[in-house]
Write a protein that holds these residues in place. Sequence first.
Motif, PDB file in Angstrom:
ATOM      1  N   UNK A  58       0.816  -1.212   0.000  1.00 51.96           N
ATOM      2  CA  UNK A  58       0.000   0.000   0.000  1.00 51.96           C
ATOM      3  C   UNK A  58       0.854   1.268   0.000  1.00 51.96           C
ATOM      4  N   UNK A  59       0.367   2.272  -0.663  1.00 51.50           N
ATOM      5  CA  UNK A  59       0.957   3.607  -0.541  1.00 51.50           C
ATOM      6  C   UNK A  59       0.503   4.210   0.790  1.00 51.50           C
ATOM      7  N   UNK A  60       0.945   5.414   1.076  1.00 51.81           N
ATOM      8  CA  UNK A  60       0.497   6.076   2.302  1.00 51.81           C
ATOM      9  C   UNK A  60      -1.015   6.248   2.288  1.00 51.81           C
ATOM     10  N   UNK A  61      -1.555   6.622   1.121  1.00 54.63           N
ATOM     11  CA  UNK A  61      -3.009   6.751   0.996  1.00 54.63           C
ATOM     12  C   UNK A  61      -3.687   5.387   1.127  1.00 54.63           C
ATOM     13  N   UNK A  62      -3.012   4.332   0.622  1.00 54.89           N
ATOM     14  CA  UNK A  62      -3.570   2.988   0.719  1.00 54.89           C
ATOM     15  C   UNK A  62      -3.668   2.514   2.162  1.00 54.89           C
TER      16      UNK A  62
END
Length: 325
Positions: A58-62
């Motif tokens: 995941x990205x930070x937003x994920x």
Amino acid sequence: MYDLKALDIFNSVLRHGSQTATAREFGLPKSTVSRRLKDLESQVGHQLLRRDANRMIPTEAGLVFEKYSRAILELTEDNREALSELSQEVSGDLTLHVHEGLIRGWFAKQMTHFIARYPHVKITLRTDTALPALDGKDTVCIWLGPVPEEVRLRQETLGRLTRGLFAHPDYLAHRGMPRHPRELSHHRWVDLLGDSGDGLILRHSREGKHCVTLPKSQIKVDRIALQGDAIVSGHGIGLLPHWIVKKRSHYHPGTLVPCLPEWHAAPLAVRLLHPDTPLPRRSLAFIEHIRAAIPADWAPTTSMHGAMSEANGEFQVPNPRFNVA
């Protein structure tokens, strides 16, 4: 409103770290999985996943979105269950933990009958040799043996399994049949892990109790079935529930011979455990199904003389905390 299937796919990719594994889980082409994820990212307005070496992470937003996506899915499932309860339908996921000594024969048969009666219930079955932590309202456990006092679960005693000493006839022909518990110290012993490390208390209807200091077991196992196999292989004498020996002897007659048949160890309680919270309809249906399927030759849970304590072999009145009406 987010696409619930896309949320499921997103959480699956987080679990597996792979779109290929997620495609396999859902039975979808990988291109469909990729498209559903891109559509979800467009709806959210952020990139949710990125590739790191051979894994999708995941990205930070994920990471932020994962928390909310799980909450949405859980709320959706709660809503589905609530509506199912209103419609009187028995359905949904049910996790069953069963002591390994009970899984063969009786329980497997009862589970087959239950899912045939309730085809919309999906069961996850786990066998255990140590009492598991039950942390979900849709989790039920059937346990054989002592339950630690610190366990804070709803408990109901279904029956008790009496126990006796058994050996293979070839072993007894070679080493001789013991005539008194004191002679067990001269025999080889097959121990169920942790069952008799502090000695064994046997009780006789006329002679009272006798504490046996057992020889150090050459073989210790953690499963009753393996203990039975070791005894049948001639490795020594062991303590087994009469009910399990009866079932085994039906298919393999003459392989287990009772030793000191007038002497008995403390029986093992069979208990039903579940969290002390309101239960979903599927759990209640399963509990009622099991209550109606208790084998007739399990010892009754109570008697006018009380029950033998699992801890010390003394006869005591059962603790009412373990008997739920």
